[in-house]
Design a protein around this motif. Structure first.
Motif, mmCIF file in Angstrom:
data_model
loop_
_atom_site.group_PDB
_atom_site.id
_atom_site.type_symbol
_atom_site.label_atom_id
_atom_site.label_comp_id
_atom_site.label_asym_id
_atom_site.label_seq_id
_atom_site.Cartn_x
_atom_site.Cartn_y
_atom_site.Cartn_z
ATOM 1 N N ASP A 46 0.836 -1.204 0.000
ATOM 2 C CA ASP A 46 0.000 0.000 0.000
ATOM 3 C C ASP A 46 0.872 1.256 0.000
ATOM 4 O OD1 ASP A 46 -2.876 1.134 0.492
ATOM 5 O OD2 ASP A 46 -1.600 2.144 1.974
ATOM 6 N N TYR A 47 1.930 1.244 0.785
ATOM 7 C CA TYR A 47 2.855 2.384 0.803
ATOM 8 C C TYR A 47 3.441 2.608 -0.590
ATOM 9 C CZ TYR A 47 6.816 5.353 2.048
ATOM 10 O OH TYR A 47 7.716 6.390 2.111
ATOM 11 N N LEU A 48 3.851 1.553 -1.245
ATOM 12 C CA LEU A 48 4.485 1.670 -2.553
ATOM 13 C C LEU A 48 3.508 2.077 -3.655
ATOM 14 C CD1 LEU A 48 6.826 -1.452 -2.358
ATOM 15 C CD2 LEU A 48 7.462 0.957 -2.082
ATOM 16 N N ASP A 49 2.231 1.959 -3.381
ATOM 17 C CA ASP A 49 1.228 2.450 -4.332
ATOM 18 C C ASP A 49 1.289 3.957 -4.488
ATOM 19 O OD1 ASP A 49 0.030 0.319 -5.523
ATOM 20 O OD2 ASP A 49 -1.858 0.444 -4.414
ATOM 21 N N SER A 50 1.750 4.640 -3.450
ATOM 22 C CA SER A 50 1.777 6.104 -3.486
ATOM 23 C C SER A 50 3.200 6.669 -3.420
ATOM 24 C CB SER A 50 0.948 6.675 -2.332
ATOM 25 O OG SER A 50 1.417 6.198 -1.080
ATOM 26 N N HIS A 51 4.202 5.799 -3.497
ATOM 27 C CA HIS A 51 5.592 6.245 -3.466
ATOM 28 C C HIS A 51 6.407 5.461 -4.494
ATOM 29 C CE1 HIS A 51 4.082 7.306 0.563
ATOM 30 N NE2 HIS A 51 5.025 8.235 0.602
#
Length: 334
Positions: free
Chosen positions: A84-89
């Motif tokens: 989920d973090y990597l979805d926006s970074h």
């Protein structure tokens, strides 16, 4: 009587009479006839277990049991927190502090890093977003929003998560996730030896792994500590406290909000997962190019020592691997 000797021989273990093969098509784990002898796989007496082995080359997943049974995730949910973090970074330009937290969370199962990222990314909304994106069928947010380790998962859904990482995620996300999972440390940040069970003990390298455990306390018994060799990342606890409703306690399964306003019964639609037995899960990949996805989820009676649980899930993982090796190759099976 002729059956007495057989009963005595199998008394310590409950043999699997049949494997369960009815798995939803969405997971990519299709219903298939039994090929491996299910009697070669044994679940320890008193334990509950689910497992799936998915062959990414053939699409075969005939070695499986209770693939849709829900368990509390323990640290396996950290896969979703990272995704989920990597979805926006962009994985290639993550702020240094967050990169250190993600690395510690994936490699050394750092609970405080997970709690910080959980809060910063929206608590239970992380699971809701990932369920929608990956079309997970059994995964559900925890009834208590701070307790990320009480997220409901299933073996089938964990296979879907790994398939996303390996097959549909961007190359940068795949590289970030798998490089960290392949670099799993011996000692978890909380002092437990996460290499002592499951995939790391049962399978030969190459493998990757994300382990999970819950109910064994915040730290090992005195004298059994595994000292982490990596530095603990900075965790801004004040930001976690600021986002919570009143006082908090950081623990091995997440954030307990202790204010009276947060003390309420679980909602009627809360996932029916066991929160009292000791959970020990081993998940990851095995073989060159991560050829197979292996997921084994277990529950042990409350009070089962760490060493006993570790030995039992390792034996089960070895048996599953042997059974999978006996499955005839059927290219294109699905």
């Amino acid at each position: 009587m002729g059956s007495a000797r057989s009963t005595q021989r199998t008394a310590p273990l409950t043999r699997l009479a049949t494997a369960v093969f009815a798995v939803a098509a969405l997971t990519g784990i299709a219903a298939q006839p039994a090929a491996a002898d299910p009697a070669s796989i044994a679940v320890p007496a008193g334990a509950e277990a689910s497992f799936v082995v998915f062959d990414r080359t053939t699409g075969d997943s005939r070695v499986q049991l209770n693939a849709h049974k829900q368990y509390r995730s323990a640290s396996v949910v950290k896969l979703l927190i990272a995704l989920d973090y990597l979805d926006s970074h962009d994985p290639r330009s993550i702020p240094a502090d967050d990169a250190a937290r993600l690395q510690a969370m994936l490699r050394s199962s750092d609970d405080d890093a997970a709690s910080y990222l959980w809060v910063q990314s929206g608590w239970e909304k992380i699971v809701e977003r990932m369920v929608a994106k990956l079309e997970l069928t059994d995964t559900a947010p925890p009834a208590d929003r701070g307790m990320w380790g009480y997220t409901a998962i299933s073996a089938a859904d964990v296979v879907t998560i790994y398939r996303h990482i390996l097959e549909t995620a961007s190359p940068a996300v795949r590289q970030f996730m798998m490089s960290n999972l392949h670099a799993s440390t011996k000692c978890a940040q909380d002092g437990f030896d996460q290499s002592s069970f499951g995939i790391p003990r049962a399978l030969v390298r190459p493998w990757s792994v994300k382990q999970g455990w819950s109910g064994f306390g915040a730290a090992p018994e005195p004298g059994k500590e595994c000292v982490p060799g990596n530095a603990k990342p900075h965790i801004p606890r004040e930001l976690i406290r600021a986002a919570a409703d009143g006082p908090i306690v950081l623990g091995p399964d997440g954030i307990r909000e202790t204010a009276p306003s947060r003390q309420r019964s679980a909602p009627a639609d809360a996932p029916p997962i066991d929160l009292t037995k000791r959970a020990m899960h081993t998940t990851g990949t095995a073989g060159v190019d991560d050829a197979k996805i292996v997921v084994v989820l277990t529950l042990e009676p409350k009070g089962t020592p760490w060493d006993v649980s570790a030995q039992r899930i390792t034996s089960l993982t070895k048996a599953i691997d042997r059974a999978n090796s006996d499955v005839p190759t059927q290219s294109g099976a699905g």
